[in-house]
Motif scaffolding. Structure first.
Motif, mmCIF file in Angstrom:
data_model
loop_
_atom_site.group_PDB
_atom_site.id
_atom_site.type_symbol
_atom_site.label_atom_id
_atom_site.label_comp_id
_atom_site.label_asym_id
_atom_site.label_seq_id
_atom_site.Cartn_x
_atom_site.Cartn_y
_atom_site.Cartn_z
ATOM 1 N N ASP A 171 43.443 24.054 35.290
ATOM 2 C CA ASP A 171 44.343 24.962 34.569
ATOM 3 C C ASP A 171 44.668 26.135 35.495
ATOM 4 N N VAL A 172 45.935 26.264 35.869
ATOM 5 C CA VAL A 172 46.347 27.309 36.806
ATOM 6 C C VAL A 172 46.052 28.697 36.267
ATOM 7 N N ARG A 173 46.029 28.860 34.945
ATOM 8 C CA ARG A 173 45.710 30.168 34.367
ATOM 9 C C ARG A 173 44.286 30.580 34.707
ATOM 10 N N LEU A 174 43.381 29.624 34.703
ATOM 11 C CA LEU A 174 41.996 29.937 35.030
ATOM 12 C C LEU A 174 41.831 30.217 36.519
ATOM 13 N N ARG A 175 42.586 29.502 37.344
ATOM 14 C CA ARG A 175 42.534 29.784 38.784
ATOM 15 C C ARG A 175 43.022 31.204 39.059
ATOM 16 N N LYS A 176 44.098 31.570 38.418
ATOM 17 C CA LYS A 176 44.629 32.921 38.605
ATOM 18 C C LYS A 176 43.658 33.977 38.080
ATOM 19 N N ALA A 177 42.975 33.666 37.002
ATOM 20 C CA ALA A 177 42.024 34.629 36.441
ATOM 21 C C ALA A 177 40.880 34.890 37.427
ATOM 22 N N VAL A 178 40.330 33.826 38.009
ATOM 23 C CA VAL A 178 39.247 33.998 38.978
ATOM 24 C C VAL A 178 39.757 34.731 40.221
ATOM 25 N N GLN A 179 40.925 34.360 40.659
ATOM 26 C CA GLN A 179 41.543 34.990 41.823
ATOM 27 C C GLN A 179 41.671 36.505 41.619
ATOM 28 N N LYS A 180 42.100 36.905 40.407
ATOM 29 C CA LYS A 180 42.307 38.327 40.121
ATOM 30 C C LYS A 180 41.008 39.069 39.826
ATOM 31 N N ALA A 181 39.926 38.328 39.592
ATOM 32 C CA ALA A 181 38.636 38.972 39.322
ATOM 33 C C ALA A 181 37.903 39.362 40.599
ATOM 34 N N ILE A 182 38.320 38.848 41.730
ATOM 35 C CA ILE A 182 37.640 39.171 42.993
ATOM 36 C C ILE A 182 37.787 40.656 43.302
ATOM 37 N N GLU A 203 29.201 36.170 53.028
ATOM 38 C CA GLU A 203 29.571 35.309 51.908
ATOM 39 C C GLU A 203 28.735 35.651 50.676
ATOM 40 N N GLN A 204 27.473 35.989 50.895
ATOM 41 C CA GLN A 204 26.604 36.340 49.777
ATOM 42 C C GLN A 204 27.113 37.593 49.059
ATOM 43 N N ILE A 205 27.616 38.551 49.818
ATOM 44 C CA ILE A 205 28.201 39.761 49.214
ATOM 45 C C ILE A 205 29.382 39.389 48.327
ATOM 46 N N LEU A 206 30.274 38.552 48.850
ATOM 47 C CA LEU A 206 31.441 38.120 48.083
ATOM 48 C C LEU A 206 31.026 37.449 46.786
ATOM 49 N N VAL A 207 30.081 36.521 46.879
ATOM 50 C CA VAL A 207 29.641 35.760 45.700
ATOM 51 C C VAL A 207 28.995 36.687 44.675
ATOM 52 N N ARG A 208 28.184 37.619 45.139
ATOM 53 C CA ARG A 208 27.509 38.537 44.205
ATOM 54 C C ARG A 208 28.523 39.398 43.443
ATOM 55 N N LEU A 209 29.504 39.943 44.160
ATOM 56 C CA LEU A 209 30.494 40.790 43.502
ATOM 57 C C LEU A 209 31.379 39.985 42.557
ATOM 58 N N LEU A 210 31.711 38.759 42.940
ATOM 59 C CA LEU A 210 32.517 37.921 42.055
ATOM 60 C C LEU A 210 31.738 37.557 40.803
ATOM 61 N N ASN A 228 29.352 39.270 39.427
ATOM 62 C CA ASN A 228 29.256 40.474 38.592
ATOM 63 C C ASN A 228 30.525 40.681 37.774
ATOM 64 N N ALA A 229 31.682 40.523 38.417
ATOM 65 C CA ALA A 229 32.952 40.742 37.728
ATOM 66 C C ALA A 229 33.186 39.690 36.647
ATOM 67 N N LEU A 230 32.913 38.421 36.969
ATOM 68 C CA LEU A 230 33.186 37.350 36.012
ATOM 69 C C LEU A 230 32.209 37.360 34.838
ATOM 70 N N SER A 231 30.979 37.817 35.078
ATOM 71 C CA SER A 231 30.013 37.850 33.977
ATOM 72 C C SER A 231 30.470 38.781 32.864
ATOM 73 N N GLU A 232 31.224 39.818 33.207
ATOM 74 C CA GLU A 232 31.766 40.737 32.206
ATOM 75 C C GLU A 232 32.918 40.106 31.423
ATOM 76 N N LEU A 233 33.426 38.979 31.928
ATOM 77 C CA LEU A 233 34.557 38.292 31.286
ATOM 78 C C LEU A 233 34.111 36.994 30.621
ATOM 79 N N ASN A 234 32.809 36.849 30.388
ATOM 80 C CA ASN A 234 32.254 35.672 29.735
ATOM 81 C C ASN A 234 32.448 34.409 30.573
#
Length: 552
Positions: free
Chosen positions: A317-328, A397-404, A406-412
């Motif tokens: 679903d492109v909407r979900l891809r865009k959501a993750v992309q914008k959460a970075i 890469e670990q920094i990127l993954v940790r911050l992502l 953190n952001a996504l966990s707030e979005l369920n």
């Protein structure tokens, strides 16, 4: 290509003085920061190097955190051994980032027909392989035809070549199927090596190479190789090198595998190492303040890619891809990298045709939440579960993954992030069973020659079986546009720039199959008695040792 894994070319100058001036200019023009505190820094901060070698028969010691050699065959080599191979083998041309053009290497000159489909190269006279045989037009033809025939590694760079003709011992002509920038292609960091295909005699050449032998024409040849040891590889000077040995040079090159950066730093301080390929930001700051140590921070052609699975799993679903992309958290990642990366602008780093200034991504959590809700997820909706793989032991890469996360966990959104060795990560991503593939894959990319083409051909063109197309995108329109890029580059650079820009808008904004958070800044440290070093972004992690001047 390894996880760590990129025009127009550098000119090798016979004159030593001109070579040094060019290299020092390159360090400045490349946008890097050079710091030499060998005479003035306060050594009490973190010590100063001891035991610097004398210039006679000096050995240059290169420290890497990964194994040096995975493949000795110059036709199929596509990994970390580039740091050694570029000192053993020559290509026809070499990329010069100062002028962004191809300069001479084994070829002294070349010309192209008006339609860009016939290229004629004139070779330098007197070059010989380490085997003693001459580097002539027949050898060039034989090595490139073998590389094409094996079709391994980066051999695709020669796909435009239809026929190779020997016109005379020093002149070789290429007839192309379609226009392509062959002078640029001939400078590639992989698969462009010219080698003696007769080195093994009647034996199996590939098996001959894999025993730790070489058949190049570069300044150094293999002295010893011990796979799995810390001192893995030693090279020695090739006396008959066409570039000559007048004046001070390093006569030996030693490659050592030191995974622990603190250990590497201590070896440098003790004068037991000449060059550390990579330091973390904390050690790099110490290096900048240490007497007897020079540092270089320079932008590269290497960037970080976050690839979204567009073919299976929830991210279809492109909407979900865009959501993750914008959460970075793009700005947060850059801040946390502390100089080791700069914000990316599109897929193509600055300095290459195809770079789009201003195409910088931004975090937008509000829009990410809206997109998740539209797809039935997000706060108050269903929990979205995603799998993500990244390289084990890579702090950035670990920094990127940790911050992502953190952001996504707030979005369920729950992210199952798995650190893996590259081969395991890549093998899972290439699984024939889509259910075994990840939703998000994090990896680096750099070009095979100084042009953006390899990002699009390798990462986004349809591929069956899957290799590096780890978004699993299959789109005929995208494929057709990618297939026209080389011809455009050879015939109409303005049109090529527009097509590169359009493809990036399509892949990043419209289809959202990728995010590019940063471009890597290389942070090097080396001894103060090493003169003439500059970083060429077209050859990642390569030190061209013959161009250096050891000083007392």
């Amino acid at each position: 290509m390894s996880e760590r894994k990129s025009h127009r070319m550098r000119r090798f100058l016979v004159s030593r003085v001109l070579a040094v001036l060019a290299l020092l200019a390159l360090a400045g023009c490349g946008g890097g920061e050079v710091r030499d505190d060998s005479a003035s820094a306060d050594s009490s901060i973190s010590g100063s190097p001891a035991g610097m070698p004398a210039t006679k028969d000096a050995t240059f010691v290169y420290l890497d955190n990964l194994d040096i050699v995975t493949d000795w065959d110059p036709a199929s080599s596509y990994s970390n051994e580039i740091s050694a191979m570029q000192n053993i083998y020559d290509s026809l041309t070499v990329y010069n980032p100062l002028i962004k053009r191809a300069g001479p290497r084994l070829a002294e000159s070349w010309k192209a027909s008006q339609d860009g489909k016939t290229w004629t190269f004139t070779l330098r006279s007197g070059a010989v392989f380490h085997t003693g045989r001459p580097v002539d037009a027949d050898a060039v033809k034989a090595s490139i035809e073998r590389t094409k025939r094996m079709a391994a590694g980066a051999a695709y760079i020669w796909d435009p070549v239809q026929k190779i003709t020997v016109l005379d011992p020093l002149t070789v002509q290429f007839t192309l199927k379609y226009p392509a920038p062959l002078d640029l292609i001939a400078s590639a960091d992989y698969a462009a090596y010219i080698y003696d295909t007769e080195a093994a005699g009647s034996g199996d050449l590939k098996k001959w190479f894999q025993q730790g032998r070489d058949a190049g024409s570069g300044p150094y040849t293999v002295a010893s190789w011990h796979k799995g040891r810390e001192k893995e590889l030693v090279l020695r000077a090739f006396d008959e090198y066409w570039g000559g040995w007048d004046g001070p040079h390093y006569k030996n090159v030693e490659y050592r595998v030191v995974p622990n950066q603190n250990t590497a730093w201590q070896l440098l301080l003790r004068g037991e190492a000449s060059f550390v390929e990579r330091l973390n930001p904390s050690l790099f700051r110490r290096a900048k303040a240490t007497a007897g140590v020079r540092t270089l921070q320079v932008p590269s052609f290497q960037n970080m890619l976050v690839l979204f699975n567009s073919a299976s799993g929830p991210l279809r679903d492109v909407r979900l891809r865009k959501a993750v992309q914008k959460a970075i958290d793009y700005d947060g990642v850059i801040a946390a990298l502390k100089g080791a990366g700069d914000p990316a602008e599109g897929l193509v780093p600055e300095g290459l045709l195809g770079h789009v200034p201003g195409m910088r991504p931004r975090q937008d959590l509000e829009r990410a939440e809206e997109l998740l809700r539209e797809a039935g997820y997000g706060p108050g909706g269903r929990e979205l579960r995603l799998t993500l793989t990244y390289a084990e032991g890579d702090n950035d890469e670990q920094i990127l993954v940790r911050l992502l996360d953190n952001a996504l966990s707030e979005l369920n959104v729950k992210v199952d992030a798995r650190a893996m060795q590259w081969n395991a990560q890549w093998n899972q991503a290439k699984s024939a069973d889509p259910a075994k593939r990840q939703d998000i894959l994090v990896m680096y990319w750099w070009p095979d020659y100084a042009d953006a083409y390899s990002w699009f051909l390798n990462v986004f063109r349809s591929a069956d079986p899957v290799s590096f197309n780890l978004t699993y995108l299959k789109n005929k329109d995208i494929d057709d546009r990618i297939d026209k890029l080389q011809s455009l580059l050879a015939t109409d650079r303005e049109a090529a720039q527009k097509e590169y820009a359009g493809l990036q808008t399509d892949l990043i904004d419209k289809r959202a199959v990728v995010a590019a958070p940063w471009v890597v800044n290389y942070q090097r440290a080396y001894l103060g008695n090493v003169s003439g070093y500059a970083d060429n972004p077209a050859y990642p992690n390569v030190v061209f040792v013959h161009q250096l001047i050891p000083t007392a």
